[in-house]
Design an enzyme around this catalytic site. Structure first.
Site, PDB file in Angstrom:
ATOM      1  N   SER A   4       0.956  -1.301  -0.116  1.00 15.56           N
ATOM      2  CA  SER A   4      -0.072   0.189   0.197  1.00 15.56           C
ATOM      3  C   SER A   4       1.141   1.233   0.119  1.00 15.56           C
ATOM      4  O   SER A   4       1.896   1.372   0.432  1.00 15.56           O
ATOM      5  CB  SER A   4      -0.771   0.283   1.285  1.00 15.56           C
ATOM      6  OG  SER A   4      -1.637  -1.064   1.250  1.00 15.56           O
TER       7      SER A   4
HETATM    8  N1  SAH Z   1      -0.839  -4.866   4.373  1.00 15.24           N
HETATM    9  C1  SAH Z   1      -0.073  -5.285   2.954  1.00 15.24           C
HETATM   10  C2  SAH Z   1      -0.730  -4.731   1.345  1.00 15.24           C
HETATM   11  C3  SAH Z   1      -1.845  -5.654   1.384  1.00 15.24           C
HETATM   12  S1  SAH Z   1      -2.586  -5.829  -0.200  1.00 15.24           S
HETATM   13  C4  SAH Z   1       1.605  -4.496   2.645  1.00 15.24           C
HETATM   14  O1  SAH Z   1       1.733  -3.866   3.978  1.00 15.24           O
HETATM   15  O2  SAH Z   1       2.250  -4.740   1.877  1.00 15.24           O
HETATM   16  C5  SAH Z   1      -3.913  -6.934   0.470  1.00 15.24           C
HETATM   17  C6  SAH Z   1      -3.520  -8.142   0.620  1.00 15.24           C
HETATM   18  O3  SAH Z   1      -4.642  -8.905   1.090  1.00 15.24           O
HETATM   19  C7  SAH Z   1      -3.047  -8.756  -0.626  1.00 15.24           C
HETATM   20  O4  SAH Z   1      -1.804  -9.580  -0.400  1.00 15.24           O
HETATM   21  C8  SAH Z   1      -4.165 -10.175  -0.729  1.00 15.24           C
HETATM   22  O5  SAH Z   1      -3.514 -11.550  -1.369  1.00 15.24           O
HETATM   23  C9  SAH Z   1      -4.764 -10.234   0.599  1.00 15.24           C
HETATM   24  N2  SAH Z   1      -6.142 -10.770   0.812  1.00 15.24           N
HETATM   25  C10 SAH Z   1      -7.081 -10.543   0.067  1.00 15.24           C
HETATM   26  N3  SAH Z   1      -7.977 -11.201   0.368  1.00 15.24           N
HETATM   27  C11 SAH Z   1      -7.711 -12.007   1.422  1.00 15.24           C
HETATM   28  C12 SAH Z   1      -8.401 -13.029   2.362  1.00 15.24           C
HETATM   29  N4  SAH Z   1      -9.437 -13.373   2.237  1.00 15.24           N
HETATM   30  N5  SAH Z   1      -7.598 -13.542   3.411  1.00 15.24           N
HETATM   31  C13 SAH Z   1      -6.289 -13.287   3.430  1.00 15.24           C
HETATM   32  N6  SAH Z   1      -5.524 -12.223   2.658  1.00 15.24           N
HETATM   33  C14 SAH Z   1      -6.380 -11.753   1.786  1.00 15.24           C
END
Ligand code: SAH
Length: 211
Positions: free
Chosen positions: A65
């Site tokens: 992000s």
């Molecule tokens: N917090 C992260 C950015 C995350 S982007 C950072 O600091 O880099 C959002 C993430 O949520 C992605 O990696 C995606 O694969 C994950 N995601 C989406 N749906 C999900 C679910 N149901 N359970 C776990 N992870 C999920």
């Protein structure tokens, strides 16, 4: 100039912009940002953009992000050192690293195996192996270590999964982007009693979807 020095300079520019604009005022959040190097969580091909204020690809179609978005969410979370925290959507592990500087315990869940591996590797390189990275569906929460004082969802969702609400302490709060991937609304949801929640809105954002 040496690459490391350039990155440090870029980091301080971003930091000063937050202070000047008064966007990020929470001292603990600013301190956490200073103590974690985002370049350790960025794909090597984007190293030079580590402190450019934008999301960056991390593989598996996902992104790390935007720094300002991360800082704003952490500020809304208002974490105390004794807090137990659950993150849904580990991605690169960067946000989890910051969370670990702010609270007592961090559990973070990621559905992509490759990203679980990547986050564990990144957290290790940052010396933060105490963060518990779990592979699975974050919508289920993590009952064996519940309840949590703080929950953060880092992917856009139309509604907050019931399990997550259930795994929040009374008095605890959850921050999540609610709505479509483009134009989701950052919401703070406070659990005021077992079945009552108070919601406030904190601006529009874009996120990859919670699936
Ligand atoms: N917090 C992260 C950015 C995350 S982007 C950072 O600091 O880099 C959002 C993430 O949520 C992605 O990696 C995606 O694969 C994950 N995601 C989406 N749906 C999900 C679910 N149901 N359970 C776990 N992870 C999920």
């Amino acid at each position: 100039m040496h690459k490391k020095k350039i990155l440090e300079k870029d980091k301080q520019i971003l930091f000063r912009n937050w202070q000047k604009s008064q966007l990020i005022k929470n001292k603990a959040v600013l301190q956490a940002f200073q103590s974690v190097n985002r370049e350790l969580f960025v794909d090597p091909s984007y190293l030079d953009l580590s402190y450019s204020d934008q999301p960056l690809p991390i593989g598996s179609g996902q992104t790390i992000s935007q720094p300002t978005t991360v800082a704003l969410m952490l500020q809304i979370l208002n974490i105390s050192p004794e807090h137990r925290i659950l993150e849904v959507g580990t991605g690169s592990g960067y946000n989890a690293a910051l969370l670990s500087k702010l609270g007592e315990l961090v559990v973070t869940i990621e559905r992509h195996k490759e990203l679980v591996k990547l986050a564990r590797k990144n957290l290790l390189s940052a010396g933060l192996e105490k963060v518990k990275v779990v592979e699975g569906d974050g919508k289920l929460g993590y009952s064996s270590l519940a309840p949590f004082d703080r929950i953060i969802i880092t992917a856009a969702t139309e509604d907050v999964p019931k399990n997550l609400k259930d795994q929040l302490t009374v008095g605890g709060l959850l921050v999540a982007p609610i709505g479509p991937t483009h134009g989701c609304e950052m919401k703070k949801i406070v659990k005021v009693s077992l079945n009552d929640f108070q919601t406030s809105s904190h601006g529009l954002f874009s996120f990859v979807p919670l699936v």
